[in-house]
Design an enzyme around this catalytic site. Structure first.
Site, PDB file in Angstrom:
ATOM      1  N   SER A 304       0.809  -1.210   0.000  1.00  0.00           N
ATOM      2  CA  SER A 304       0.000   0.000   0.000  1.00  0.00           C
ATOM      3  C   SER A 304       0.849   1.270   0.000  1.00  0.00           C
ATOM      4  O   SER A 304       1.508   1.577  -0.984  1.00  0.00           O
ATOM      5  CB  SER A 304      -0.962  -0.046   1.203  1.00  0.00           C
ATOM      6  OG  SER A 304      -1.948   0.948   1.111  1.00  0.00           O
ATOM      7  N   ASP A 315      10.166   5.559 -10.223  1.00  0.00           N
ATOM      8  CA  ASP A 315       9.764   6.098 -11.526  1.00  0.00           C
ATOM      9  C   ASP A 315      10.450   7.422 -11.832  1.00  0.00           C
ATOM     10  O   ASP A 315      10.707   7.737 -12.998  1.00  0.00           O
ATOM     11  CB  ASP A 315       8.246   6.270 -11.582  1.00  0.00           C
ATOM     12  CG  ASP A 315       7.521   4.943 -11.797  1.00  0.00           C
ATOM     13  OD1 ASP A 315       8.206   3.900 -11.830  1.00  0.00           O
ATOM     14  OD2 ASP A 315       6.282   4.948 -11.932  1.00  0.00           O
ATOM     15  N   LYS A 329      -0.701  -4.456  -2.971  1.00  0.00           N
ATOM     16  CA  LYS A 329      -1.975  -3.914  -2.467  1.00  0.00           C
ATOM     17  C   LYS A 329      -2.126  -2.494  -3.022  1.00  0.00           C
ATOM     18  O   LYS A 329      -1.695  -1.527  -2.416  1.00  0.00           O
ATOM     19  CB  LYS A 329      -1.973  -3.938  -0.937  1.00  0.00           C
ATOM     20  CG  LYS A 329      -3.351  -3.751  -0.316  1.00  0.00           C
ATOM     21  CD  LYS A 329      -3.688  -2.301  -0.143  1.00  0.00           C
ATOM     22  CE  LYS A 329      -5.021  -2.099   0.532  1.00  0.00           C
ATOM     23  NZ  LYS A 329      -5.381  -0.667   0.628  1.00  0.00           N
TER      24      LYS A 329
END
Length: 454
Positions: A304, A315, A329
């Protein structure tokens, strides 16, 4: 509301629908008919529920509790959606607020369940547990004369929590002790410290983030500030951010933690059922590390909010990820309070996407360098976590499935840092020595030297 850290039409039906809606009037009539049919079917199902409810009330072998029947029905409805949507009664809602606030009445110990008993992982410094002499490795066998055997971990933990200034009795078995130890302890307000840190080798700041509650960003800022005081800027080669076995928490804390580690850019986007429900969260506040290289440790227990942070830093080429694939998740639960005495609903309303558009849901985050730990025999059956993709009823991700996801991902972290291969690989990376990106352990032959992405 606070967001906490997820048709197929037959060709014949599709063709019929296309034909029917070619004129505006036809479309109106079809939509009205469909709405009426849906409404009639819903009322029919509600009537069925009412009939079953009355039958249970009148004919069950014992007189049932109406409130429990309704709560059970709500739980059944919500749990049928996905593994993370849930209804919380008043008590459960209060316990969740304690978790997100990071404060509760209790003893101050980290525990786990082992062979049906509660084992102490570690007492928290300056808490009733540490002052009473509770030690790592102690096994709790009874709470207030009630045997632990048969309780779940949550049940035992809830028994140890309680009102500040109230007392509790524990029976403890300690290795090398001749007989069980009886302790009487008075509960206090416990403030969970989600961030721990230390300076490593005079050149690296190690920061462990164990959860994302309301104290996390403040704890991270203090950790960075203290590391910078301990290590001169010209000696500091970078930071290790350890997110292993961090189950997540609050979305706003994931965003602010990422903002503390990178200057600008998108952190995460959430996409709901409708396109207009898409939200984008961006970094704000500046990079406290002053651009120093970062290595982020993840494993099968990173979920999460942990995956949001790891995904964003990766990224934006702000960090190298080392460890094993994360849990996956990637769904958003919106907390909806239901009024005084009625608890709250945690309802899945959206999916998480990393800045590059990668869906976290069911797929997780793959590290740049996979490092597997040497797992002791006694932990081998518990060293892997299957991940979100193995959970019954999980939401599908938005990307293609990846081979091997169902095999699970390693989550074991050695208690002694000198045996921690992922951590050793992180230190090597920050000091300019990297291992092959396909390496399975940190002892692989060094094949290149290159700077860590900034």
């Amino acid at each position: 509301m606070r967001k906490n850290v997820g048709f197929f039409l037959g060709s014949v039906a599709g063709a019929c629908l296309t034909l029917l809606v070619t004129s505006p009037q036809g479309a109106h009539l079809v939509n009205a008919a469909k709405a009426a049919a849906r409404s009639d079917n819903t009322y029919s199902q509600l009537n069925l529920f009412g009939e079953v409810f009355e039958k249970v009330k009148s004919d069950y072998v014992e007189k049932p509790d109406d409130a429990k029947l309704v709560e059970g029905a709500i739980n059944g409805m919500i749990s049928s959606l996905d593994p993370h949507s849930r209804y919380m009664n008043e008590k459960g809602w209060a316990e969740m607020q304690e978790t997100t606030h990071g404060e509760f009445g209790g003893l101050g110990i980290e525990v786990t369940m082992e062979d049906g008993l509660i084992k102490v992982v570690a007492p928290i410094d300056d808490t009733p547990a540490s002052r009473a002499g509770i030690m790592s490795g102690d096994v709790i066998t009874a709470i207030d004369d009630e045997q632990i055997q048969g309780m779940t971990l949550d049940q035992a933990v809830n028994k140890m929590k309680g009102t500040p200034d109230s007392s509790i009795r524990l029976k403890i078995i300690r290795k090398d002790a001749d007989k069980p130890i009886d302790l009487a302890i008075v509960r206090e307000i416990i403030r969970v410290r989600p961030v721990k840190y230390h300076a490593e080798g005079g050149d690296i700041g190690y920061i462990r983030i164990s959860s994302f509650n309301e104290q996390t960003t403040e704890g991270l800022r203090k950790a960075i500030s203290d590391v910078q005081k301990q290590i001169p800027q010209d000696k500091l080669v970078g930071y290790v951010i350890d997110l292993r076995n961090n189950p997540g928490g609050l979305l706003d804390q994931a965003v602010s933690v990422t903002s503390t580690l990178m200057q600008r850019g998108e952190v995460v986007s959430t996409r709901g059922r409708l396109p207009e429900e898409t939200q984008r969260f961006t970094a704000h506040g500046g990079d406290m590390t002053k651009g120093k290289p970062l290595v982020v440790l993840i494993n099968g227990g990173s979920a999460s909010a942990s995956e949001i942070v790891a995904g964003a830093l990766h990224d934006h080429k702000r960090a190298t990820l080392i460890g094993t694939r994360s849990f996956g998740k990637g769904s958003v639960q919106t907390i909806i309070p239901l009024g005084p005495g009625n608890g709250a609903l945690a309802l899945t309303t959206a999916r998480y996407f990393t800045p590059s558009g990668h869906s976290i849901q069911a797929l997780g985050i793959k590290p740049d360098v996979e490092v597997l730990q040497d797992v002791p025999d006694e932990f081998k059956t518990r060293a892997e976590i299957k991940g979100e993709i193995s959970m019954p009823g999980h939401l599908l991700g938005e990307g293609p499935d990846q081979a091997g996801l169902s095999a699970g991902s390693q989550s074991y972290v050695p208690p002694d840092e000198k045996n921690d291969k992922a951590l050793a690989a992180a230190f090597k990376q920050l000091r300019g020595v990297t291992v092959n990106a396909d390496a399975k352990n940190a002892d692989s032959k060094t094949v290149q030297k290159r700077p860590v992405p900034n």
